[in-house]
Design an enzyme around this catalytic site. Structure first.
Site, short mmCIF file in Angstrom:
data_model
loop_
_atom_site.label_atom_id
_atom_site.label_comp_id
_atom_site.label_asym_id
_atom_site.label_seq_id
_atom_site.Cartn_x
_atom_site.Cartn_y
_atom_site.Cartn_z
N CYS A 126 0.81 -1.23 0.00
CA CYS A 126 0.00 0.00 0.00
C CYS A 126 0.84 1.27 0.00
CB CYS A 126 -0.97 0.00 1.18
SG CYS A 126 -2.08 -1.41 1.13
N HIS A 143 -3.41 7.36 2.15
CA HIS A 143 -3.83 6.03 1.67
C HIS A 143 -5.20 5.71 2.27
CE1 HIS A 143 -4.17 1.87 0.87
NE2 HIS A 143 -3.81 1.46 2.08
N ASN A 176 -10.18 -0.40 0.18
CA ASN A 176 -8.73 -0.21 0.15
C ASN A 176 -8.20 -0.81 -1.16
OD1 ASN A 176 -5.97 -0.46 0.44
ND2 ASN A 176 -6.04 -1.18 2.56
#
Ligand code: COA
Length: 320
Positions: free
Chosen positions: A111, A245, A275
């Site tokens: 990520c 993020h 996500n």
């Protein structure tokens, strides 16, 4: 010399999977998922691949930048879910776009991937090696999610985002980035075989200690923001947008609170996409850019965190 984002793009799969549908195959509810994560729905790839989404997002970014694909010196694709081990995703994107002069490679930092790709692109530009760099974050996480594990399958989605960075005279902001391999076991996916004949042949799944990752993010994200501000002699008040993020609404809210900054400066779109790992920052950037929210000269902080463990932040001045 610095790099300025002069085009963005995004591509998400057509298929929407909402929380109620997820509750049909694992023991959960729309209310539980919304309250604990903020996620309402996510996109799931069917025909779309990591390459096709990255190429489409990249095409949009190149078009907005008003350059020709032959002008691109480098393509970096951040991905933890390539369709194949090699050729790398970035080379496939090069082929799709006709970016014949570009040097291409992938970067896997889960990520944190897009943030680290951004920082790498800035380093190549600052050294004078490259003038135009396309960075994309693209993920097909639905292929590595364990759809029987309610602790993880509710969180993730598929998609891609891109930014075209061009060299320009100007201030080069210093980046902040960190990794801690000893924290790795908190978030793992031991093996992945990618796409084979239209099907994802999965050899293992995402495994996560949710609470530990949550605590890591809540501590490290504000720390990274403070570090990058300090390095560049800036204050939180100098920043117009904090583009974090998109993992969990509560993580973003906790970061805003710890930084004593109004939540309105922390845009979110995880409600729609979940996500999307390395794609989440560029998908959000593209949304903010295309909706006219970002104004030329505004200061942004990009902050990423994820498996590794890894985390970091960068300051940039909006240039479109
Ligand atoms: N639906 C309903 N109940 C669920 C559930 C679900 N989808 N997932 C877990 N639960 C249950 C647990 O079994 C547990 O039940 P118990 O108390 O009877 O044992 C209870 O809810 C609490 O579980 P817990 O794991 O403590 O919940 P939480 O508040 O920490 O939320 C996450 C779980 C995964 C949403 C949260 O920890 C999180 O978002 N962590 C960060 C993950 C992340 O961002 N990863 C990517 C980083 S890049």
């Amino acid at each position: 010399m610095t790099g300025v984002i002069c085009g963005t793009g995004a591509c998400v799969p057509e298929r929407i999977l909402d929380n109620n549908e997820v509750a049909e195959f694992v023991d959960t509810s729309d209310q539980w998922i919304r309250e604990r994560t903020g996620v309402e729905q996510r996109r799931i790839a069917r025909e779309e691949t990591t390459v096709s989404m990255a190429a489409e997002a990249g095409r949009q970014a190149v078009e907005e930048a008003g350059i020709s694909p032959e002008d691109i010196d480098m393509i970096i694709t951040a991905t933890a879910t390539p369709d194949q081990i090699f050729p790398c995703t970035a080379c496939e994107v090069q082929k799709e776009l006709g970016a014949v002069r570009a040097v291409c490679f992938d970067m896997n930092a889960a990520c944190s991937g897009f943030l680290f790709a951004y920082q790498t692109a800035q380093a190549y530009i600052a050294s004078g090696i490259c003038r135009n760099i396309l960075i994309t974050g693209s993920e097909r996480l639905s292929g590595i999610v364990d759809w029987k594990d309610r602790g993880t399958c509710i969180l993730f989605g598929d998609g891609a985002g891109a930014a075209l960075i061009r060299a320009k005279e100007g201030k080069q902001y210093l980046p902040f980035a960190c990794s801690d391999g000893t924290g790795g076991p908190a978030l793992t996916c031991p093996g992945y075989a990618g796409k084979q004949d239209g099907d994802q042949k999965v050899i293992s799944h995402i495994s996560m200690d949710g609470r530990e990752v949550f605590q890591f993010a809540v501590r490290r994200v504000p720390e990274a923001v403070r570090e990058v501000l300090k390095k560049n002699d800036l204050k939180t008040e100098d920043i117009d947008w904090f583009v974090l993020h998109q993992a969990n609404q509560r993580i973003v809210e906790a970061a805003a609170k710890r930084l004593k900054t109004e939540i309105e400066k922390f845009p979110m779109n995880l409600q729609k996409y979940g996500n999307t790992s390395s794609a989440s920052i560029p998908i959000l950037l593209n949304e903010l850019n295309r909706s006219g929210k970002l104004k030329k000269g505004q200061k942004l902080i990009l902050a990423g965190f994820g498996a590794g463990l890894s985390w970091g932040a960068s300051v940039l001045e909006w240039g479109i």
